[in-house]
Write an enzyme that holds these catalytic residues in place. Sequence first.
Site, PDB file in Angstrom:
ATOM      1  CG  LEU A  34      -2.028   1.056   1.335  1.00  9.84           C
ATOM      2  CD1 LEU A  34      -1.507   2.347   1.918  1.00  9.84           C
ATOM      3  CD2 LEU A  34      -2.704   1.319  -0.016  1.00  9.84           C
ATOM      4  CE1 TYR A  90       2.916  -0.961  10.729  1.00  7.09           C
ATOM      5  CE2 TYR A  90       0.759  -1.304   9.739  1.00  7.09           C
ATOM      6  CZ  TYR A  90       1.977  -0.634   9.766  1.00  7.09           C
ATOM      7  OH  TYR A  90       2.243   0.348   8.838  1.00  7.09           O
ATOM      8  CE1 TYR A 104       3.218  -6.277  10.796  1.00  5.05           C
ATOM      9  CE2 TYR A 104       5.032  -7.420  11.893  1.00  5.05           C
ATOM     10  CZ  TYR A 104       4.573  -6.543  10.914  1.00  5.05           C
ATOM     11  OH  TYR A 104       5.455  -5.949  10.066  1.00  5.05           O
ATOM     12  CG  ASP A 232      26.236   0.580   2.846  1.00  2.73           C
ATOM     13  OD1 ASP A 232      26.777   1.605   3.292  1.00  2.73           O
ATOM     14  OD2 ASP A 232      26.225  -0.511   3.444  1.00  2.73           O
ATOM     15  CB  ALA A 258       7.347   3.512   4.188  1.00  2.00           C
ATOM     16  CG  ASP A 261       7.394  -0.338   1.850  1.00  2.00           C
ATOM     17  OD1 ASP A 261       7.957  -1.415   1.562  1.00  2.00           O
ATOM     18  OD2 ASP A 261       6.799  -0.154   2.922  1.00  2.00           O
TER      19      ASP A 261
END
Length: 302
Positions: A34, A90, A104, A232, A258, A261
């Site tokens: 998401l 979560y 979770y 890195d 994130a 993501d």
Amino acid sequence: MNPKPRIALIGECMIELQQRADGSLQQSFGGDTLNTAVYLRRDLGENSCVDYVTALGDDSFSDAMCKHWAEEGLGLERVQRLPGRLPGLYCIQTDAKGERKFLYWRNEAAVRDCFTTPAAEPILAALPTYDRVYFSGVTLAVLGETGRERLLQALIETRRRGGKVVFDNNYRPRLWASVEAARAAYHTVLAEVDIALLTEDDEQALFGYEDSEQVFAAYPEIAEVVLKRGADACLIRCDGERFAVPALVVEKVVDTTAAGDSFSAAYLAGRLKGQTPAQAALAGHRLASRVIQVPGALIPRD
């Protein structure tokens, strides 16, 4: 590539609780695919169709999720609403260095039946019509064995029709019954992947690879492999060429939620816009460097 690319992202969104320094909790929504979907849509804008594929309940939290996704421009046609079910939950606890710990509650989450209901049939049939189909290791875990088998067939058909399959490894050990089960599931789907966005730490944890050379050697048939390595330089192999793209220096890391993501979203957006892998990776680093300076998974649009 279509002038208005169509991308389907498959996975789970959960109720997110962000624990503050004083112990209070701030509620929002998040989940790896998401997060990627939102950042991808923000990057590509209206010149794209970004659909999220998941299952939710018929509760007020699920209503709020859909409202938020619509505000972000995500397509909701592939979102199932299952009566009497709930989304997962979560909590993120962040230490002084910005590193995260996750707690979770997701065993009964609606997404576990995403591909097992009668309503899933037209969704599975539609997946191969997209230009890109994106999913993650978390997707594999929450779908279960039957859901994974049905997803695999959709991936095979996607590639047969000329679409590309994109996979982010995101390995979370607690979601799997055993490391052996996870390895088997990963190996099965990796055979049908065109672009692999891999986090080096996850590859080491799941398969025991000692360095980047072993990771690249493990996937000779995948045309485009991006190895994310935190602060890195990321390493890329594309069409037989290898190169590194340095990360950006961030003075104060607030929250790494994130980071991977958002990198994946900007990288995929860049490639869809015709950028080279190096240009797309730099865009990924830029977005991730912004995201980790703000609490929570999704930073404000401004």
